[in-house]
Design a protein around this motif. Structure first.
Motif, PDB file in Angstrom:
ATOM      1  N   HIS A  18       0.833  -1.213   0.000  1.00  0.00           N
ATOM      2  CA  HIS A  18       0.000   0.000   0.000  1.00  0.00           C
ATOM      3  C   HIS A  18       0.866   1.261   0.000  1.00  0.00           C
ATOM      4  N   LEU A  19       1.980   1.237   0.725  1.00  0.00           N
ATOM      5  CA  LEU A  19       2.887   2.384   0.727  1.00  0.00           C
ATOM      6  C   LEU A  19       3.491   2.604  -0.660  1.00  0.00           C
ATOM      7  N   LEU A  20       3.963   1.526  -1.270  1.00  0.00           N
ATOM      8  CA  LEU A  20       4.577   1.639  -2.588  1.00  0.00           C
ATOM      9  C   LEU A  20       3.592   2.170  -3.626  1.00  0.00           C
ATOM     10  N   GLN A  21       2.365   1.657  -3.586  1.00  0.00           N
ATOM     11  CA  GLN A  21       1.357   2.118  -4.543  1.00  0.00           C
ATOM     12  C   GLN A  21       1.028   3.595  -4.356  1.00  0.00           C
ATOM     13  N   GLU A  22       0.874   4.016  -3.111  1.00  0.00           N
ATOM     14  CA  GLU A  22       0.525   5.420  -2.850  1.00  0.00           C
ATOM     15  C   GLU A  22       1.675   6.339  -3.226  1.00  0.00           C
ATOM     16  N   PHE A  23       2.904   5.953  -2.858  1.00  0.00           N
ATOM     17  CA  PHE A  23       4.056   6.801  -3.167  1.00  0.00           C
ATOM     18  C   PHE A  23       4.283   6.882  -4.677  1.00  0.00           C
ATOM     19  N   THR A  24       4.000   5.780  -5.386  1.00  0.00           N
ATOM     20  CA  THR A  24       4.100   5.798  -6.840  1.00  0.00           C
ATOM     21  C   THR A  24       3.060   6.745  -7.435  1.00  0.00           C
ATOM     22  N   ALA A  25       1.858   6.723  -6.870  1.00  0.00           N
ATOM     23  CA  ALA A  25       0.761   7.539  -7.399  1.00  0.00           C
ATOM     24  C   ALA A  25       1.007   9.033  -7.240  1.00  0.00           C
ATOM     25  N   ILE A  26       1.731   9.436  -6.190  1.00  0.00           N
ATOM     26  CA  ILE A  26       1.918  10.867  -5.933  1.00  0.00           C
ATOM     27  C   ILE A  26       3.229  11.410  -6.490  1.00  0.00           C
ATOM     28  N   GLN A  27       4.027  10.559  -7.118  1.00  0.00           N
ATOM     29  CA  GLN A  27       5.338  10.995  -7.600  1.00  0.00           C
ATOM     30  C   GLN A  27       5.264  12.230  -8.485  1.00  0.00           C
ATOM     31  N   ASP A  28       4.290  12.267  -9.373  1.00  0.00           N
ATOM     32  CA  ASP A  28       4.203  13.369 -10.337  1.00  0.00           C
ATOM     33  C   ASP A  28       3.668  14.663  -9.726  1.00  0.00           C
ATOM     34  N   THR A  29       3.186  14.601  -8.494  1.00  0.00           N
ATOM     35  CA  THR A  29       2.616  15.794  -7.862  1.00  0.00           C
ATOM     36  C   THR A  29       3.615  16.516  -6.966  1.00  0.00           C
ATOM     37  N   LEU A  30       4.816  15.965  -6.818  1.00  0.00           N
ATOM     38  CA  LEU A  30       5.790  16.499  -5.867  1.00  0.00           C
ATOM     39  C   LEU A  30       6.727  17.502  -6.539  1.00  0.00           C
ATOM     40  N   PRO A  31       7.255  18.442  -5.763  1.00  0.00           N
ATOM     41  CA  PRO A  31       8.191  19.432  -6.325  1.00  0.00           C
ATOM     42  C   PRO A  31       9.610  18.900  -6.461  1.00  0.00           C
ATOM     43  N   TYR A  32       9.800  17.615  -6.264  1.00  0.00           N
ATOM     44  CA  TYR A  32      11.121  16.994  -6.377  1.00  0.00           C
ATOM     45  C   TYR A  32      10.947  15.589  -6.938  1.00  0.00           C
ATOM     46  N   ALA A  33      12.032  15.055  -7.479  1.00  0.00           N
ATOM     47  CA  ALA A  33      12.002  13.683  -7.983  1.00  0.00           C
ATOM     48  C   ALA A  33      12.019  12.714  -6.808  1.00  0.00           C
ATOM     49  N   LEU A  34      11.200  11.674  -6.893  1.00  0.00           N
ATOM     50  CA  LEU A  34      11.116  10.690  -5.818  1.00  0.00           C
ATOM     51  C   LEU A  34      11.525   9.327  -6.356  1.00  0.00           C
ATOM     52  N   SER A  35      12.566   8.757  -5.755  1.00  0.00           N
ATOM     53  CA  SER A  35      13.039   7.431  -6.133  1.00  0.00           C
ATOM     54  C   SER A  35      12.598   6.431  -5.069  1.00  0.00           C
ATOM     55  N   LEU A  36      12.053   5.305  -5.516  1.00  0.00           N
ATOM     56  CA  LEU A  36      11.540   4.287  -4.602  1.00  0.00           C
ATOM     57  C   LEU A  36      12.309   2.989  -4.752  1.00  0.00           C
ATOM     58  N   ALA A  37      12.498   2.316  -3.626  1.00  0.00           N
ATOM     59  CA  ALA A  37      13.070   0.971  -3.615  1.00  0.00           C
ATOM     60  C   ALA A  37      12.388   0.190  -2.508  1.00  0.00           C
ATOM     61  N   PHE A  38      12.445  -1.129  -2.595  1.00  0.00           N
ATOM     62  CA  PHE A  38      11.851  -1.957  -1.551  1.00  0.00           C
ATOM     63  C   PHE A  38      12.622  -3.260  -1.436  1.00  0.00           C
ATOM     64  N   THR A  39      12.479  -3.886  -0.276  1.00  0.00           N
ATOM     65  CA  THR A  39      13.131  -5.170  -0.054  1.00  0.00           C
ATOM     66  C   THR A  39      12.099  -6.282   0.007  1.00  0.00           C
TER      67      THR A  39
END
Length: 264
Positions: A18-39
């Motif tokens: 759920h965290l990954l999906q939400e953070f992916t969904a908001i990436q384009d709305t942020l004033p900075y680039a957001l890089s995601l990784a998971f284990t």
């Protein structure tokens, strides 16, 4: 602002997805680039999850041995925020193998790895549980004494103590039962509302506890809390040492939860 990096430890689990999906969904709305990784640990990430989060980098990590953290350092770098959702969280399994519960639930390898970077440069958001309390009264506060009655709770108390002693920038969230929609890639762990619904739909009679009260928290509300803390650290860069109880607005027993599911 420069690129910001978030690592979800235990990203294939219920909250992690759920965290990954939400953070992916908001990436384009942020004033900075957001890089995601998971284990992940046991099985490779399911294809359905990878398609839902196409730009998130997966890393195989063993929390007990620390194998895999060097790979993250080399191919992702130091995260700005780490959210630790990984745990042996089934109380029955913890009772059967308390050694494994302590080895997995106390994030010593994770904290050691974070400490190899500039001190406090990464915010660690760690998921704990309301089962750290004895459960003999109602409406516990964060400064109430922790007296867990099971191995799972004891392992989580040990984790909280380890983090607070060995790391300087953290937020520990003592979550109650997490409920909500199934993940894009269904998790093997039984989800409370979905399980109650499946049993009741079959017309089967079931017994539920009436004398254990919890404050179930909606998974998307918990995601919002994690993102609020993440944004605060990214924008303000003020180290924090927070310990928070995280529950929903309703205090209910298991039978009351089942009655609500049956009614709906």
């Amino acid at each position: 602002m420069s690129s910001k990096k978030i690592l979800i430890v235990g990203g294939t689990g219920y909250l992690g997805q759920h965290l990954l999906q939400e953070f992916t969904a908001i990436q384009d709305t942020l004033p900075y680039a957001l890089s995601l990784a998971f284990t992940y640990h046991t099985n490779p990430p399911p294809e359905r999850l990878l398609k839902a989060i196409p730009h998130a980098l997966p890393f195989h990590v063993d929390l007990r041995t620390s194998n895999g953290f060097d790979d993250i350092s080399q191919n992702f770098g130091q995260p700005d925020v780490v959210v630790n959702c990984a745990a042996l969280s089934v109380p029955r399994a913890c009772e059967v193998d308390p050694t494994a519960a302590m080895a997995i639930n106390v994030p010593s390898a994770l904290v050691k790895w974070l400490s190899s970077f500039s001190n406090g440069g990464t915010l660690l958001i760690h998921l704990s549980t309301d089962q750290v309390y004895e459960g003999t009264k109602s409406f516990y506060k964060e400064d109430d004494e922790t007296l867990p009655v099971n191995v799972y709770g004891r392992s989580k108390v040990a984790a909280e103590q380890f983090i607070s002693v060995n790391y300087s920038n953290f937020a520990i969230l003592r979550s109650s039962i997490i409920y909500g929609p199934q993940t894009v890639s269904p998790v093997p762990k039984s989800l409370p509302v979905q399980w109650m619904d499946s049993v009741l739909a079959k017309g089967e009679a079931m017994d539920f506890f009436h004398d254990e009260f919890r404050c179930p928290v909606y998974v998307k509300d918990l995601v919002t809390i994690v993102w609020t803390l993440t944004s605060r650290w990214i924008s303000e860069k003020e180290p924090m040492q927070l310990l928070l109880n995280v529950g929903g607005p309703d205090r209910v027993s298991r039978v009351q939860m089942a009655e609500a599911v049956a009614h709906i």
